[in-house]
Design an enzyme around this catalytic site. Structure first.
Site, PDB file in Angstrom:
ATOM      1  N   VAL A 107       0.854  -1.176   0.000  1.00 49.03           N
ATOM      2  CA  VAL A 107       0.000   0.000   0.000  1.00 49.03           C
ATOM      3  C   VAL A 107       0.893   1.230   0.000  1.00 49.03           C
ATOM      4  O   VAL A 107       1.831   1.329   0.792  1.00 49.03           O
ATOM      5  CB  VAL A 107      -0.922   0.013   1.234  1.00 49.03           C
ATOM      6  CG1 VAL A 107      -1.829   1.248   1.194  1.00 49.03           C
ATOM      7  CG2 VAL A 107      -1.749  -1.259   1.306  1.00 49.03           C
ATOM      8  N   CYS A 108       0.621   2.147  -0.914  1.00 50.97           N
ATOM      9  CA  CYS A 108       1.304   3.438  -0.948  1.00 50.97           C
ATOM     10  C   CYS A 108       2.830   3.251  -1.008  1.00 50.97           C
ATOM     11  O   CYS A 108       3.340   2.526  -1.855  1.00 50.97           O
ATOM     12  CB  CYS A 108       0.875   4.271   0.251  1.00 50.97           C
ATOM     13  SG  CYS A 108       1.280   6.022   0.143  1.00 50.97           S
ATOM     14  N   THR A 109       3.563   3.849  -0.083  1.00 57.68           N
ATOM     15  CA  THR A 109       5.029   3.775  -0.122  1.00 57.68           C
ATOM     16  C   THR A 109       5.571   2.434   0.355  1.00 57.68           C
ATOM     17  O   THR A 109       6.794   2.240   0.377  1.00 57.68           O
ATOM     18  CB  THR A 109       5.640   4.905   0.720  1.00 57.68           C
ATOM     19  OG1 THR A 109       5.104   4.842   2.045  1.00 57.68           O
ATOM     20  CG2 THR A 109       5.333   6.259   0.119  1.00 57.68           C
TER      21      THR A 109
END
Length: 328
Positions: A107-109
């Site tokens: 998720v995301c970074t």
């Protein structure tokens, strides 16, 4: 439905983004209400509780080295990941857990953790729009897709910024149980089953540093100061005392675009800000320098895949209007 529980291991660490954990967790929990059987375990290096981005302590179910194999490994993100090297122990842990998982997601970074573990080499991936360039630099063997909400490449999934973890989790549930269940979950959580457009609808169009060339900075300043003025190619070239051909070459060399496309992006960003402030689409077109509503509509269709009205309805506010709330 699956005949056995589907184990999901969520790899967390100090500084993790809380919504990267809670968003997907709510999707899996909601799926269980409709008959699925997802079993979540929070894992971390060392097994001690971790501190989240909002300061809350997150308990850990199992030390990563002692965890059983997971059907799905989900790696959350954190604000520090794009700016600092990934901790080698965290990367090694992600690699070890991924080797025993049927599929791996971030998720995301969290994509930076997968990248540091070598799990994105030769694959397509994405992350938060603000950090896609950094991910491409840190993972030169990865094809980074900056506008995707989530990307699947084989058994590896990566998603965009924070709330895109919900989109990712819905896609994983759909893979496991089909679209009917994921549609029920989306309705229950009041989210889109599939968003229109990509990350660009949430990001600033003019990303990156200001132009280095003084001539280009002069043009940027002039258009931003008065987007409704004449900013045709000949007028811009005359303003900075170069030929239209030379000005076009400068834009191509430094910004990889044309002067007219650059002017449109500045006007487009101004129009979005005006819509956010409550102006209607016709007013936004006039005040941002577009010659007509239709030209503004075409710009929104190119950049967002939405009309100005659809943008305003979806993204300008999450609060009902005062008239709707008061009944006037």
């Amino acid at each position: 439905m699956a005949s056995r529980a589907h184990s999901v291991g969520v790899l967390v660490f100090d500084g993790m983004k809380m919504l990267d954990l809670s968003g997907p967790a709510e999707v899996f929990s909601e799926a269980n209400r409709y008959g699925a059987e997802y079993r979540l375990s929070i894992v971390a290096v060392g097994g001690a509780p971790v501190r989240s981005s909002i300061g809350m302590s997150v308990p850990v179910d199992v030390e990563a080295a002692a965890a059983d194999p997971f059907d799905t490994l989900l790696v959350v993100g954190g604000d520090l990941l794009p700016a600092a090297p990934v901790d080698p122990e965290l990367a090694a842990t992600a690699k070890a857990l991924a080797a025993r998982a049927e599929r791996v997601a971030s998720v995301c970074t969290g994509a930076f953790v997968l990248g540091a573990a070598g799990l994105l080499e030769g694959k397509r991936a994405t992350t938060h729009w603000q950090h896609t360039a950094a991910l491409a630099r840190s993972c030169p063997l990865t094809r980074v897709e900056p506008d995707a909400i989530f990307v699947r490449d084989g058994s590896t999934y990566t998603s965009a910024g924070v709330t895109a973890g919900i989109d990712l989790a819905l896609a994983l549930v759909e893979q496991d149980h089909g679209p009917d269940l994921s549609r029920k979950i989306a309705r229950s959580l009041v989210v889109y089953m599939q968003r229109a457009g990509g990350q660009s609808q949430f990001s600033a169009s003019l990303q990156g540093p200001a132009p280095r060339a003084p001539v280009l900075r002069m043009i940027q300043d002039a258009v931003q100061a008065d987007p409704t003025a004449d900013h045709g190619l000949d007028a811009l070239a005359a303003r900075v005392r170069v030929s239209p051909r030379h000005l076009t070459r400068m834009f191509r060399a430094e910004l990889d675009t044309t002067p007219m496309k650059y002017v449109e992006l500045i006007r487009f960003d101004r129009a979005k800000a005006l819509l956010d402030a409550g102006h209607n689409a016709t007013e936004a077109a006039a005040l941002s320098g577009f010659p007509s509503y239709e030209s503004l509509r075409r710009a929104f269709a190119r950049h967002l895949g939405l009309s100005p009205t659809q943008y305003q309805q979806r993204f300008a506010t999450t609060t009902p209007t005062s008239r709707a709330r008061t009944g006037r």
